[in-house]
Write a protein that holds these residues in place. Structure first.
Motif, short mmCIF file in Angstrom:
data_model
loop_
_atom_site.label_atom_id
_atom_site.label_comp_id
_atom_site.label_asym_id
_atom_site.label_seq_id
_atom_site.Cartn_x
_atom_site.Cartn_y
_atom_site.Cartn_z
N ALA A 116 0.84 -1.21 0.00
CA ALA A 116 0.00 0.00 0.00
C ALA A 116 0.87 1.25 0.00
O ALA A 116 0.59 2.22 -0.74
CB ALA A 116 -0.93 -0.01 1.21
N ILE A 117 1.93 1.26 0.80
CA ILE A 117 2.84 2.41 0.82
C ILE A 117 3.52 2.56 -0.52
O ILE A 117 3.66 3.66 -1.06
CB ILE A 117 3.89 2.25 1.95
N ALA A 132 5.92 14.41 -1.69
CA ALA A 132 5.17 13.24 -1.22
C ALA A 132 5.94 11.95 -1.51
O ALA A 132 5.94 11.02 -0.70
CB ALA A 132 3.79 13.19 -1.87
N ALA A 133 6.60 11.88 -2.67
CA ALA A 133 7.36 10.69 -3.03
C ALA A 133 8.51 10.46 -2.06
O ALA A 133 8.77 9.33 -1.63
CB ALA A 133 7.89 10.81 -4.46
N ILE A 134 9.20 11.54 -1.67
CA ILE A 134 10.30 11.44 -0.70
C ILE A 134 9.76 10.95 0.65
O ILE A 134 10.33 10.05 1.27
CB ILE A 134 11.02 12.80 -0.54
N ARG A 135 8.64 11.54 1.09
CA ARG A 135 8.06 11.15 2.38
C ARG A 135 7.64 9.68 2.37
O ARG A 135 7.90 8.94 3.32
CB ARG A 135 6.87 12.05 2.69
N LEU A 136 6.96 9.25 1.31
CA LEU A 136 6.47 7.88 1.24
C LEU A 136 7.60 6.87 1.09
O LEU A 136 7.52 5.75 1.62
CB LEU A 136 5.47 7.74 0.08
N SER A 137 8.65 7.26 0.39
CA SER A 137 9.81 6.38 0.28
C SER A 137 10.40 6.14 1.67
O SER A 137 10.72 5.00 2.04
CB SER A 137 10.86 7.00 -0.64
N GLY A 138 10.55 7.22 2.44
CA GLY A 138 11.05 7.08 3.81
C GLY A 138 10.13 6.23 4.66
O GLY A 138 10.58 5.40 5.45
N GLU A 183 12.07 -1.29 -7.57
CA GLU A 183 13.04 -1.79 -6.59
C GLU A 183 12.35 -2.13 -5.27
O GLU A 183 12.67 -3.13 -4.63
CB GLU A 183 14.16 -0.77 -6.39
N HIS A 184 11.41 -1.33 -4.86
CA HIS A 184 10.63 -1.65 -3.66
C HIS A 184 9.78 -2.89 -3.88
O HIS A 184 9.63 -3.73 -3.00
CB HIS A 184 9.75 -0.47 -3.26
N GLU A 185 9.22 -3.01 -5.08
CA GLU A 185 8.43 -4.21 -5.40
C GLU A 185 9.29 -5.46 -5.29
O GLU A 185 8.84 -6.49 -4.80
CB GLU A 185 7.86 -4.10 -6.82
N GLN A 186 10.53 -5.37 -5.79
CA GLN A 186 11.43 -6.53 -5.76
C GLN A 186 11.73 -6.95 -4.32
O GLN A 186 11.76 -8.14 -4.01
CB GLN A 186 12.73 -6.19 -6.49
N ILE A 187 11.94 -5.97 -3.44
CA ILE A 187 12.22 -6.28 -2.04
C ILE A 187 11.01 -6.96 -1.40
O ILE A 187 11.15 -7.95 -0.66
CB ILE A 187 12.60 -4.99 -1.28
#
Length: 238
Positions: A116-117, A132-138, A183-187
């Motif tokens: 979801a994140i 928003a992208a920076i915040r959500l990545s963190g 990359e987040h999907e892969q993790i």
């Protein structure tokens, strides 16, 4: 005599609210590195005393988000290149180590929360909402580390990620974002398959990719060279 919940001091509650507002503004890159933070302006804005503002600024300075200089006051921190590299090196050590501690602890609900994140971050990137992208990545990285179940580790990583936001604001390109959606999907996929060692390796590469995308050399543009591009190389005469 019955036990009662401790009453939260009103001043402490106000401190926390002001801290959260300033922390969010810094980490979302609404306030950029180098921005001055005059106590009187902050006091007027928040309707608080300068004593309260000073306490909040000291807390943010302790976390490395602002700098307080004698006779110059507070300003948003401007991380140096060596400091930025050290922060990413430390994040690799801690976040890769956290993944190794997650075996047997991650639930289906945890994976859905990460997805979801990640989806929200992807949407922010598509809209061009860099803050928003920076915040959500963190948020993704903080939530992920939290799955290791180590509160001290989570606190350390959260602080490093907040400082990473300043690094990206200082050295990132205006159109770059912190992480790639894939990359987040892969993790997430590796964790779902129980491949925690591979996930740790992937996280190391992921953080290295972010670091390599930053522009460490911040050149000051040549005024005449820039203006000549607009006048076709000709020299204006009086």
């Amino acid at each position: 005599m019955t036990k009662t919940e401790p009453i939260k001091d009103a001043a402490q509650e106000r401190d926390e609210i002001i801290y959260q507002h300033l922390h969010a503004a810094i980490c979302d890159s609404r306030l950029l590195p180098g921005t001055r933070l005059p106590e009187d302006t902050l006091a007027e804005t928040f309707g608080a005393s300068r004593t309260i503002i000073r306490k909040v600024l000291q807390r943010l300075a302790y976390e490395g988000l602002i700098e307080i200089r004698p006779n110059r006051g507070a300003q948003i921190a401007e991380p140096s290149v060596p400091e930025a590299r050290d922060i990413f090196a430390t994040r690799r050590i801690l976040e890769c180590g956290a993944l190794a501690e997650m075996a047997g602890k991650v639930t289906t609900a945890d994976l859905e929360a990460l997805k979801a994140i990640n989806a929200a971050e992807d949407e922010a990137q598509l809209k061009g909402d860099r803050a928003a992208a920076i915040r959500l990545s963190g948020e993704f990285h903080i939530h992920l580390v939290g799955l290791a179940g180590n509160a001290v580790l989570s606190e350390l990583v959260a602080r490093l990620i907040a400082r990473s936001s300043l690094i990206i604001a200082t050295y990132g390109s205006p159109i770059s974002v912190t992480c790639r959606h894939s990359e987040h999907e892969q993790i997430i996929d590796l964790i779902a398959r129980g491949a925690f060692a591979e996930a740790a390796d992937w996280m190391g590469e992921h953080l290295t990719t972010i670091e390599r995308s930053l522009r460490w050399e911040q050149e000051t543009p040549d005024l005449q060279a820039v203006l000549r591009e607009f006048i076709g190389g000709s020299t204006a005469k009086p």
